[in-house]
Design a protein around this motif. Structure first.
Motif, PDB file in Angstrom:
ATOM      1  N   GLN A 160      -8.148  -2.709  -1.910  1.00 18.22           N
ATOM      2  CA  GLN A 160      -9.204  -2.346  -0.966  1.00 18.22           C
ATOM      3  C   GLN A 160      -8.622  -1.726   0.298  1.00 18.22           C
ATOM      4  OE1 GLN A 160     -11.411  -6.238  -0.887  1.00 18.22           O
ATOM      5  NE2 GLN A 160     -13.168  -4.914  -1.210  1.00 18.22           N
ATOM      6  N   GLN A 161      -9.399  -0.843   0.885  1.00 15.08           N
ATOM      7  CA  GLN A 161      -9.034  -0.238   2.156  1.00 15.08           C
ATOM      8  C   GLN A 161     -10.319   0.026   2.935  1.00 15.08           C
ATOM      9  OE1 GLN A 161      -6.516   3.208   1.863  1.00 15.08           O
ATOM     10  NE2 GLN A 161      -6.871   3.833   3.970  1.00 15.08           N
TER      11      GLN A 161
ATOM     12  N   GLU B 208     -13.653  -1.059   1.202  1.00 14.98           N
ATOM     13  CA  GLU B 208     -14.064  -0.474  -0.071  1.00 14.98           C
ATOM     14  C   GLU B 208     -12.884  -0.428  -1.032  1.00 14.98           C
ATOM     15  OE1 GLU B 208     -16.218   3.236   0.139  1.00 14.98           O
ATOM     16  OE2 GLU B 208     -18.040   2.026   0.371  1.00 14.98           O
ATOM     17  N   TYR B 209     -13.194  -0.512  -2.314  1.00 13.29           N
ATOM     18  CA  TYR B 209     -12.150  -0.431  -3.331  1.00 13.29           C
ATOM     19  C   TYR B 209     -11.621   0.993  -3.427  1.00 13.29           C
ATOM     20  CZ  TYR B 209     -13.732  -5.028  -4.886  1.00 13.29           C
ATOM     21  OH  TYR B 209     -14.061  -6.359  -4.943  1.00 13.29           O
ATOM     22  N   GLN B 210     -10.321   1.102  -3.644  1.00 12.99           N
ATOM     23  CA  GLN B 210      -9.681   2.397  -3.873  1.00 12.99           C
ATOM     24  C   GLN B 210      -9.271   2.449  -5.341  1.00 12.99           C
ATOM     25  OE1 GLN B 210      -9.555   4.712  -1.215  1.00 12.99           O
ATOM     26  NE2 GLN B 210     -10.904   3.094  -0.431  1.00 12.99           N
TER      27      GLN B 210
ATOM     28  N   PHE C 276      -5.634   4.095  -8.005  1.00 12.94           N
ATOM     29  CA  PHE C 276      -4.418   4.454  -7.264  1.00 12.94           C
ATOM     30  C   PHE C 276      -3.189   4.477  -8.171  1.00 12.94           C
ATOM     31  CE2 PHE C 276      -0.517   3.272  -5.108  1.00 12.94           C
ATOM     32  CZ  PHE C 276      -0.428   4.294  -4.182  1.00 12.94           C
TER      33      PHE C 276
ATOM     34  N   ASP D 117      -9.362  11.062  -4.356  1.00 14.76           N
ATOM     35  CA  ASP D 117     -10.445  11.126  -3.369  1.00 14.76           C
ATOM     36  C   ASP D 117     -11.770  11.451  -4.041  1.00 14.76           C
ATOM     37  OD1 ASP D 117      -8.761  10.495  -1.301  1.00 14.76           O
ATOM     38  OD2 ASP D 117      -8.514  12.554  -0.588  1.00 14.76           O
TER      39      ASP D 117
ATOM     40  N   ASN E 253     -13.117   8.569  -6.189  1.00 14.57           N
ATOM     41  CA  ASN E 253     -13.715   7.515  -5.368  1.00 14.57           C
ATOM     42  C   ASN E 253     -14.910   7.988  -4.550  1.00 14.57           C
ATOM     43  OD1 ASN E 253     -12.039   4.809  -5.383  1.00 14.57           O
ATOM     44  ND2 ASN E 253     -10.548   6.480  -5.555  1.00 14.57           N
TER      45      ASN E 253
END
Length: 358
Positions: free
Chosen positions: A293-294, A297-299, A302, A337, A340
């Motif tokens: 998460q960042q 919100e979940y990323q 990655f 990007d 997501n």
């Protein structure tokens, strides 16, 4: 086209009106509006692939313009062969099977991480005196199957521990049936067992009782994910659609385990014949497939070349591959990007509205 599970109950009048409107739109737009058929090869037919199955069941791939056919296989080695022959646009697999194929000349391109941390484990009974991989010298290790993704990892870990996989241990195929594995451990036919963590969790739920002896460092690696075949590595729209829909499927399960189980029971009912074991296995899988998460919100998805290059070094040391591979030439990390780029709260709300009484 696959049957799509209803996301929520709607009045029949609304459904009828919607059907008429869609029919008129379809007639006007013609062939241009047809979904693109896509083959996605999975390394398993189990609940480990919950994100993919939920994306099918709730229509997330269709939202991306894709009619996805999920192809279950016998393991990541099978997926590597399918992708190498361009018989599927993309597939799910582990580095231990994909790197040998890449070394052999296959064009396989990671673009989405599904599992964060090694998905396979090496375990022994809770009362075993064996505390680490080195303790397996002269003993027998059970595996799920010879084509299983755990095999390259087991061999690499043995070499790292100073053991010869071909002479210092015996590797035996025993399957994933909990009573069979327990019997093999109890009667001494095997001393340790390796398979997917989800399989082992389900077995422990059924009374197996094991502890891990795998190095803790494995928990930080990009353990399993999606790779594009050579002919599709530059198809950004396809790869983004596959990644984004899969991410939504994962988020549903993070949010509402019971709702996810109901969706999965419609699609892969054989995984929930023993519902307690099925739920335990799914919960264990979610633990190792939860995205970082960042900013709240979940990323999803990655990945970077560094993580894959760590696996390159592990498997060279283990004798699984012989040559250095710069995974910077293969990893596709510039689509995240867009993968997501969706409303996570909307998916969370939808997940919370799913039926749970099934």
């Amino acid at each position: 086209m696959r049957h799509k599970i209803s996301r929520s109950a709607r009045p029949w009048s609304v459904l009828l009106s919607l059907t008429v409107v869609l029919a008129l739109i379809g007639a006007a737009c013609g062939e241009d509006e047809e979904l693109r058929e896509v083959n996605l090869a999975l390394s398993t037919t189990s609940g480990f692939g919950y994100g993919y199955w939920i994306a099918v069941g709730l229509g997330y791939y269709e939202d991306e313009g894709l009619d996805v056919n999920l192809q279950g296989t016998g393991g990541s080695a099978d997926v590597a062969q399918i992708l190498a022959a361009n018989n599927a646009e993309a597939g799910m697999g582990v580095p231990g099977a994909m790197l040998p194929a890449i070394e052999a000349g296959a064009g396989l391109y990671p673009f989405f991480t599904y599992a964060y941390g090694e998905v396979f484990d090496v375990v022994v009974p809770n009362d075993s005196p064996i505390m680490d991989i080195a303790g397996l010298d002269g003993l027998r290790i059970g595996i799920s199957e010879l084509a299983g993704g755990e095999v390259p990892l087991v061999r690499a870990l043995l070499v790292e521990a100073g053991l010869d996989p071909d002479n210092d241990v015996e590797i035996i195929e025993v399957g994933t049936n909990a009573p069979s594995v327990k019997a093999a451990l109890d009667d001494g036919r095997i001393d340790a067992y390796s398979s997917a963590k989800s399989d082992i969790a389900a077995m422990n739920s059924a009374g197996l009782g094991t502890m891990t002896i795998a190095p803790a460092s494995l928990n930080t690696l990009p353990a399993e994910g999606l790779l594009a075949a050579e002919d599709f590595k530059d198809d950004d729209e396809l790869l983004i659609g596959l990644g984004r829909a899969t991410a939504k499927g994962q988020l549903v399960a993070y949010t509402n385990l019971d709702g996810a189980v109901c969706v999965l029971k419609e699609l892969i009912p054989e995984e929930f014949t023993d519902e307690e074991a099925g739920r335990s296995g799914l919960a264990a899988v979610i633990d190792i497939t939860t995205a970082p998460q960042q900013g709240g919100e979940y990323q999803f998805g990655f990945l970077d070349a560094a993580g894959w290059n760590t696996y390159v070094n592990i498997f060279i040391q283990g004798g699984v591959i012989n040559e250095q591979i710069d995974m910077g030439d293969y990893v596709i990390d510039d689509l995240l990007d867009e993968i997501n780029d969706f409303d996570q709260q909307a998916i969370i709300d939808e997940a919370n509205s799913l039926e749970t009484d099934c």
